[in-house]
Write an enzyme that holds these catalytic residues in place. Structure first.
Site, short mmCIF file in Angstrom:
data_model
loop_
_atom_site.label_atom_id
_atom_site.label_comp_id
_atom_site.label_asym_id
_atom_site.label_seq_id
_atom_site.Cartn_x
_atom_site.Cartn_y
_atom_site.Cartn_z
CB ALA A 80 -2.35 -23.34 -68.71
CD GLU A 123 0.03 -18.40 -73.84
OE1 GLU A 123 0.70 -18.06 -74.85
OE2 GLU A 123 0.56 -18.80 -72.79
N GLY A 136 2.13 -21.80 -70.80
CA GLY A 136 2.52 -21.83 -69.38
C GLY A 136 3.81 -22.60 -69.15
CD GLU A 151 2.94 -17.51 -69.46
OE1 GLU A 151 2.14 -18.47 -69.40
OE2 GLU A 151 2.58 -16.34 -69.43
N1 COA Z 1 -3.60 -28.86 -72.17
C1 COA Z 1 -4.24 -30.02 -72.08
N2 COA Z 1 -3.89 -31.12 -72.76
C2 COA Z 1 -2.82 -31.02 -73.58
C3 COA Z 1 -2.10 -29.84 -73.73
C4 COA Z 1 -2.52 -28.71 -72.98
N3 COA Z 1 -1.88 -27.56 -73.01
N4 COA Z 1 -1.11 -30.05 -74.62
C5 COA Z 1 -1.21 -31.33 -75.01
N5 COA Z 1 -2.24 -31.92 -74.38
C6 COA Z 1 -2.70 -33.31 -74.50
C7 COA Z 1 -3.46 -33.56 -75.80
O1 COA Z 1 -4.81 -33.19 -75.65
C8 COA Z 1 -3.26 -35.03 -75.95
O2 COA Z 1 -4.13 -35.73 -75.07
P1 COA Z 1 -4.87 -37.09 -75.55
O3 COA Z 1 -3.76 -38.01 -75.97
O4 COA Z 1 -5.59 -37.54 -74.33
O5 COA Z 1 -5.74 -36.69 -76.69
C9 COA Z 1 -1.86 -35.27 -75.43
O6 COA Z 1 -1.56 -34.16 -74.60
C10 COA Z 1 -0.81 -35.31 -76.52
O7 COA Z 1 -0.91 -34.14 -77.29
P2 COA Z 1 -1.11 -34.16 -78.89
O8 COA Z 1 -1.70 -32.84 -79.28
O9 COA Z 1 -1.81 -35.38 -79.33
O10 COA Z 1 0.42 -34.24 -79.34
P3 COA Z 1 1.05 -33.77 -80.72
O11 COA Z 1 2.41 -34.35 -80.76
O12 COA Z 1 0.14 -34.01 -81.85
O13 COA Z 1 1.15 -32.16 -80.58
C11 COA Z 1 1.59 -30.11 -79.40
C12 COA Z 1 1.96 -31.60 -79.58
C13 COA Z 1 2.42 -29.57 -78.25
C14 COA Z 1 1.91 -29.35 -80.69
C15 COA Z 1 0.08 -29.98 -79.09
O14 COA Z 1 -0.25 -30.88 -78.05
C16 COA Z 1 -0.37 -28.61 -78.66
O15 COA Z 1 -0.47 -27.72 -79.49
N6 COA Z 1 -0.66 -28.44 -77.35
C17 COA Z 1 -1.20 -27.22 -76.83
C18 COA Z 1 -0.15 -26.14 -76.71
C19 COA Z 1 -0.76 -24.84 -76.22
O16 COA Z 1 -1.53 -24.20 -76.90
N7 COA Z 1 -0.38 -24.45 -75.01
C20 COA Z 1 -0.80 -23.19 -74.44
C21 COA Z 1 -1.91 -23.40 -73.51
S1 COA Z 1 -2.41 -21.87 -72.81
#
Ligand code: COA
Length: 281
Positions: A89, A155, A132, A135
């Site tokens: 999400a 989460e 999400g 999910e």
């Molecule tokens: N919601 C909003 N933005 C998200 C996102 C999310 N769930 N997951 C990634 N993004 C965005 C980042 O903020 C970033 O944006 P920016 O370039 O404008 O700063 C972009 O996507 C790229 O992500 P980034 O974190 O820089 O990539 P990475 O390769 O370093 O890491 C992940 C990848 C997937 C490990 C990391 O993005 C992450 O942990 N995301 C969240 C996962 C999560 O907790 N999901 C559950 C949500 S309930």
């Protein structure tokens, strides 16, 4: 072929080869926020729910495939974005919200809309499917993933728990112990481990993902659309019904199929060694 240019969701309907009744389509939905790793925001949910309504009302659509848009070209001097199905999400929509703010959204969400479709659904996962995103894949009937994919329910790291059905659907798919490990650790689950746990049906090299997924979608879409819905409903019944009631439900669905034209068509085609020309009733 049809292209609805909803920005956050690109929809393309492709023909089913050799479908009967004629005109069968596979609807391919591409989550399209690649700069945010296809994170699902409120517009994504609205677009998915709209498409679910369309698919239910269009008899030509036989199957749905959900995928993530590939990463955008990397900007000068910036790190390239990784491939992603959906990295969860959209977390930016969570900050400062209380339970009254989020409840209406979660009571009418895209995960349930996909889950409640009467037609088969396949998640084609390449890259991150987190929170999400996992999910959404779990809301589909079948998951095919590339060998570079990662699943997970992170989460817990945000002070939350899965809210799109993850605790329930994972438990039924991979069992109590595996679900507890995924949900309580919040750790990423590699494609290999996801296969071992049963989160995915199969993993394939990234370059073969689309062809493998579409071959399966085509195969499923060539069956009788009527019988396919009955089959999905019967298998789904196993999740809700006590075993002995489930056996009775299956028997009742099976027996009722003997009143359909497609049963006669299928049986006769086997006897004639010909391809069945389903009529969908
Ligand atoms: N919601 C909003 N933005 C998200 C996102 C999310 N769930 N997951 C990634 N993004 C965005 C980042 O903020 C970033 O944006 P920016 O370039 O404008 O700063 C972009 O996507 C790229 O992500 P980034 O974190 O820089 O990539 P990475 O390769 O370093 O890491 C992940 C990848 C997937 C490990 C990391 O993005 C992450 O942990 N995301 C969240 C996962 C999560 O907790 N999901 C559950 C949500 S309930």
């Amino acid at each position: 072929m049809r292209n609805m240019s909803e920005q956050v969701l690109i929809v393309e309907d492709v023909s089913v080869e050799g479908s009967n009744p004629k005109g069968g389509l596979i609807s391919i939905w591409t989550l399209n926020r690649p700069s945010k790793l296809n994170a699902l925001n409120s517009q994504s949910h609205a677009a998915i729910k709209d498409q679910c309504s369309r698919v239910e009302s269009d008899d030509n659509i036989r199957c749905v495939v959900i995928r993530g848009a590939p990463p955008p070209d990397s900007e000068e001097g910036k790190r390239p974005k990784p491939p992603s199905f959906a990295a969860g999400a959209d977390i930016s929509e969570f900050s400062g919200k209380n339970s009254d703010d989020v409840r209406p959204f979660f009571e009418d969400n895209a995960w349930e809309a996909v889950w409640n479709l009467s037609k088969p659904t396949i998640a084609m996962v390449d890259g991150f499917a987190l929170g999400g995103g996992t999910e959404l894949a779990l809301s589909c009937d079948i998951r095919i993933a590339s060998d570079r994919s990662n699943f997970g329910q992170p989460e817990i790291n945000l002070g939350l728990i899965p809210g799109g059905g993850g605790t329930q659907r994972l438990c039924r798919l991979i069992g109590y112990g595996n679900t507890m490990e995924v949900v309580l650790s919040g750790s990423m689950v590699s494609a290999d481990l996801a296969l071992q746990m049963g989160i995915v049906n199969r993993i394939v090299p990234a370059e073969d993902l689309e062809s493998e997924t579409m071959n399966l979608a085509q195969e499923i879409s060539r069956k009788s659309p009527y019988t396919t819905k009955v089959a999905k409903r019967a298998v789904r019944g196993a999740l809700d019904l006590p075993f002995s009631e489930g056996i009775l439900m299956e028997r009742s669905e099976f027996v009722a199929l003997f009143d359909t034209e497609d049963k006669e068509i299928g049986v006769q085609a086997f006897i004639d060694r010909s391809d069945p020309k389903w009529v969908g009733k």
